[in-house]
Design an enzyme around this catalytic site. Structure first.
Site, PDB file in Angstrom:
ATOM      1  N   ARG A  73       0.856  -1.207   0.000  1.00  0.00           N
ATOM      2  CA  ARG A  73       0.000   0.000   0.000  1.00  0.00           C
ATOM      3  C   ARG A  73       0.882   1.243   0.000  1.00  0.00           C
ATOM      4  O   ARG A  73       1.434   1.643   1.043  1.00  0.00           O
ATOM      5  CB  ARG A  73      -0.905   0.017   1.221  1.00  0.00           C
ATOM      6  CG  ARG A  73      -1.696   1.301   1.392  1.00  0.00           C
ATOM      7  CD  ARG A  73      -2.749   1.522   0.355  1.00  0.00           C
ATOM      8  NE  ARG A  73      -3.796   0.523   0.467  1.00  0.00           N
ATOM      9  CZ  ARG A  73      -4.768   0.402  -0.443  1.00  0.00           C
ATOM     10  NH1 ARG A  73      -4.784   1.164  -1.502  1.00  0.00           N
ATOM     11  NH2 ARG A  73      -5.703  -0.529  -0.293  1.00  0.00           N
ATOM     12  N   ARG A  99       1.084  -6.600  -9.549  1.00  0.00           N
ATOM     13  CA  ARG A  99       1.568  -6.112  -8.242  1.00  0.00           C
ATOM     14  C   ARG A  99       1.563  -7.198  -7.163  1.00  0.00           C
ATOM     15  O   ARG A  99       1.986  -6.970  -6.037  1.00  0.00           O
ATOM     16  CB  ARG A  99       0.764  -4.897  -7.800  1.00  0.00           C
ATOM     17  CG  ARG A  99      -0.718  -5.178  -7.536  1.00  0.00           C
ATOM     18  CD  ARG A  99      -1.452  -3.915  -7.104  1.00  0.00           C
ATOM     19  NE  ARG A  99      -2.835  -4.234  -6.705  1.00  0.00           N
ATOM     20  CZ  ARG A  99      -3.649  -3.402  -6.067  1.00  0.00           C
ATOM     21  NH1 ARG A  99      -3.232  -2.187  -5.724  1.00  0.00           N
ATOM     22  NH2 ARG A  99      -4.872  -3.755  -5.735  1.00  0.00           N
ATOM     23  N   HIS A 168       0.684   3.533 -10.412  1.00  0.00           N
ATOM     24  CA  HIS A 168      -0.304   4.095  -9.472  1.00  0.00           C
ATOM     25  C   HIS A 168       0.423   4.821  -8.322  1.00  0.00           C
ATOM     26  O   HIS A 168       0.352   4.393  -7.169  1.00  0.00           O
ATOM     27  CB  HIS A 168      -1.118   2.901  -8.945  1.00  0.00           C
ATOM     28  CG  HIS A 168      -2.354   3.224  -8.176  1.00  0.00           C
ATOM     29  ND1 HIS A 168      -2.368   3.960  -7.019  1.00  0.00           N
ATOM     30  CD2 HIS A 168      -3.654   2.857  -8.381  1.00  0.00           C
ATOM     31  CE1 HIS A 168      -3.596   4.024  -6.549  1.00  0.00           C
ATOM     32  NE2 HIS A 168      -4.396   3.392  -7.354  1.00  0.00           N
ATOM     33  N   ASP A 213     -11.658  10.951  -6.822  1.00  0.00           N
ATOM     34  CA  ASP A 213     -11.256   9.773  -7.599  1.00  0.00           C
ATOM     35  C   ASP A 213     -11.651  10.049  -9.044  1.00  0.00           C
ATOM     36  O   ASP A 213     -12.792   9.861  -9.446  1.00  0.00           O
ATOM     37  CB  ASP A 213     -11.978   8.526  -7.068  1.00  0.00           C
ATOM     38  CG  ASP A 213     -11.339   7.235  -7.573  1.00  0.00           C
ATOM     39  OD1 ASP A 213     -11.666   6.166  -7.019  1.00  0.00           O
ATOM     40  OD2 ASP A 213     -10.519   7.312  -8.514  1.00  0.00           O
ATOM     41  N   GLU A 272      -1.628   9.266 -11.006  1.00  0.00           N
ATOM     42  CA  GLU A 272      -1.296   7.994 -11.648  1.00  0.00           C
ATOM     43  C   GLU A 272      -1.139   8.137 -13.157  1.00  0.00           C
ATOM     44  O   GLU A 272      -2.037   8.666 -13.823  1.00  0.00           O
ATOM     45  CB  GLU A 272      -2.391   6.973 -11.322  1.00  0.00           C
ATOM     46  CG  GLU A 272      -2.609   6.803  -9.826  1.00  0.00           C
ATOM     47  CD  GLU A 272      -3.945   6.202  -9.484  1.00  0.00           C
ATOM     48  OE1 GLU A 272      -4.563   6.625  -8.477  1.00  0.00           O
ATOM     49  OE2 GLU A 272      -4.411   5.308 -10.220  1.00  0.00           O
TER      50      GLU A 272
HETATM   51  O1  TA6 Z   1      -6.676   4.759  -8.641  1.00  0.00           O
HETATM   52  C1  TA6 Z   1      -7.740   5.012  -7.743  1.00  0.00           C
HETATM   53  C2  TA6 Z   1      -8.364   3.678  -7.368  1.00  0.00           C
HETATM   54  O2  TA6 Z   1      -8.871   3.012  -8.492  1.00  0.00           O
HETATM   55  C3  TA6 Z   1      -9.441   3.953  -6.328  1.00  0.00           C
HETATM   56  O3  TA6 Z   1     -10.738   3.746  -6.848  1.00  0.00           O
HETATM   57  C4  TA6 Z   1      -9.082   2.977  -5.194  1.00  0.00           C
HETATM   58  O4  TA6 Z   1      -9.690   1.711  -5.407  1.00  0.00           O
HETATM   59  C5  TA6 Z   1      -7.569   2.928  -5.360  1.00  0.00           C
HETATM   60  O5  TA6 Z   1      -7.389   2.812  -6.757  1.00  0.00           O
HETATM   61  C6  TA6 Z   1      -6.852   1.893  -4.561  1.00  0.00           C
HETATM   62  O6  TA6 Z   1      -7.111   0.611  -5.050  1.00  0.00           O
HETATM   63  P1  TA6 Z   1      -6.485  -0.617  -4.215  1.00  0.00           P
HETATM   64  O7  TA6 Z   1      -6.950  -1.852  -4.922  1.00  0.00           O
HETATM   65  O8  TA6 Z   1      -4.993  -0.473  -4.263  1.00  0.00           O
HETATM   66  O9  TA6 Z   1      -7.018  -0.455  -2.822  1.00  0.00           O
END
Ligand code: TA6
Length: 298
Positions: A73, A99, A168, A213, A272
């Site tokens: 994370r 990932r 990301h 978002d 991102e």
């Molecule tokens: O990039 C934004 C996003 O798509 C959000 O909607 C949220 O889900 C974030 O990614 C994090 O996703 P994750 O699967 O890493 O918790």
């Protein structure tokens, strides 16, 4: 998969690149230069630290998992070969499988004052069971006064493949309430916190006052993140990327994420570099696609 000791023997550079076991006993490379430093886990070819000009640029949650099969994370998760939930496949992992897999080290090379690490994931029975394609995914990471990440997809199969991809990137900031993101003024975006409505970014500068978002469309523009720390800014430039996602989970979403601290939304944001949705990539047999993010501190 090689042990850290074998990797150190094969790819280590005394005083500059070291392979060892990091959090969770996972293999990582640590790069230490006069002008920059970084940390990369083989899990997900995941950049978890980048520091330059005297400051840490990336955010990693204090509650992150460090376990094969679970995403780290923070830092720079690689989303591939799909982004977000996979339409029609509720069993598939969010943001694809890249990932969640440990990459192999292909090369470590000096590039002038910088260091480039190339990590590789090749299609295998596990990936083909989820996504019937033959590919080689390389993440070429150049550590220097800029952080350059190039995601290269090689189609080694006989058919055209379609995929989504994202670097990301989680950026650290002192206080999200002071951050201003510029460079996307007038760009159309999909608002994922307002029924996926398509809107136009007005005013030109993005400020954060709640869960944010957004998928910005048909944009190859550089983005500037101001006031990340004191008066310093971060610049995100890109190549071969047609979309940019801007995300902050804010209070409720942060509390709902088990691997994210309830207060951590205040000191991070994601910008991102990606090709997602209508900007998914069609790659003919034998072709190669390279998307690049170039991050610098101002
Ligand atoms: O990039 C934004 C996003 O798509 C959000 O909607 C949220 O889900 C974030 O990614 C994090 O996703 P994750 O699967 O890493 O918790």
């Amino acid at each position: 998969m090689s042990t850290p000791e074998q990797l150190q023997q094969a790819f280590g550079i005394d005083g500059i690149v070291r392979f060892d076991r990091g959090n969770g006993g996972l293999t990582r490379a640590t790069v230490t230069l006069d002008h920059a430093s970084a940390e990369v886990y083989l899990l997900g070819a995941h950049v978890t630290r980048y520091a330059a000009a005297g400051r840490e640029v990336l955010f990693v949650s204090a509650r992150s998992n460090y376990e094969i099969g679970k995403p780290i994370r923070g830092g720079v998760p690689i989303c591939f070969p799909w982004f977000g939930p996979r339409a029609g496949h509720p069993e598939s992992p969010m943001h694809g499988f890249a990932r969640l897999r440990e990459f192999a080290v292909e090369s470590v090379t000096r590039k002038g004052d910088d260091v480039e690490l190339t990590l590789k994931l090749e299609a295998d029975d596990q990936t083909r069971a989820m996504w019937p394609a033959d590919f080689v995914l390389r993440h070429r990471i150049t550590i220097g006064s800029k952080l350059t990440m190039a995601l290269e997809v090689q189609n080694t199969g006989g058919e055209t493949i379609e995929f989504e991809e994202a670097l990301h990137t989680y950026f650290s900031c002192d206080d999200i309430n002071r951050v201003v993101v510029s460079g996307l003024g007038g760009v159309r975006y999909i608002d994922k916190v307002d029924g996926l409505k398509e809107k136009t970014q007005e005013p030109a500068e993005i400020r954060f006052t709640g869960e944010t978002d957004r998928v910005y469309l048909a944009t190859r523009d550089r983005v500037t993140i101001e006031n990340v720390s004191g008066s310093s800014s971060v610049i995100v430039e890109k190549e071969n990327s047609n979309a940019t996602v801007v995300w902050n989970p804010w209070i409720a979403k942060a509390a709902a994420l088990p691997d994210f601290g309830d207060e951590e939304w205040k000191t991070m944001l994601c910008v991102e570099t990606c090709n997602v949705g209508r900007h998914a990539v069609q790659l003919p047999a034998g072709g190669m696609h390279r998307m690049k993010a170039i991050i610098s501190v101002q």
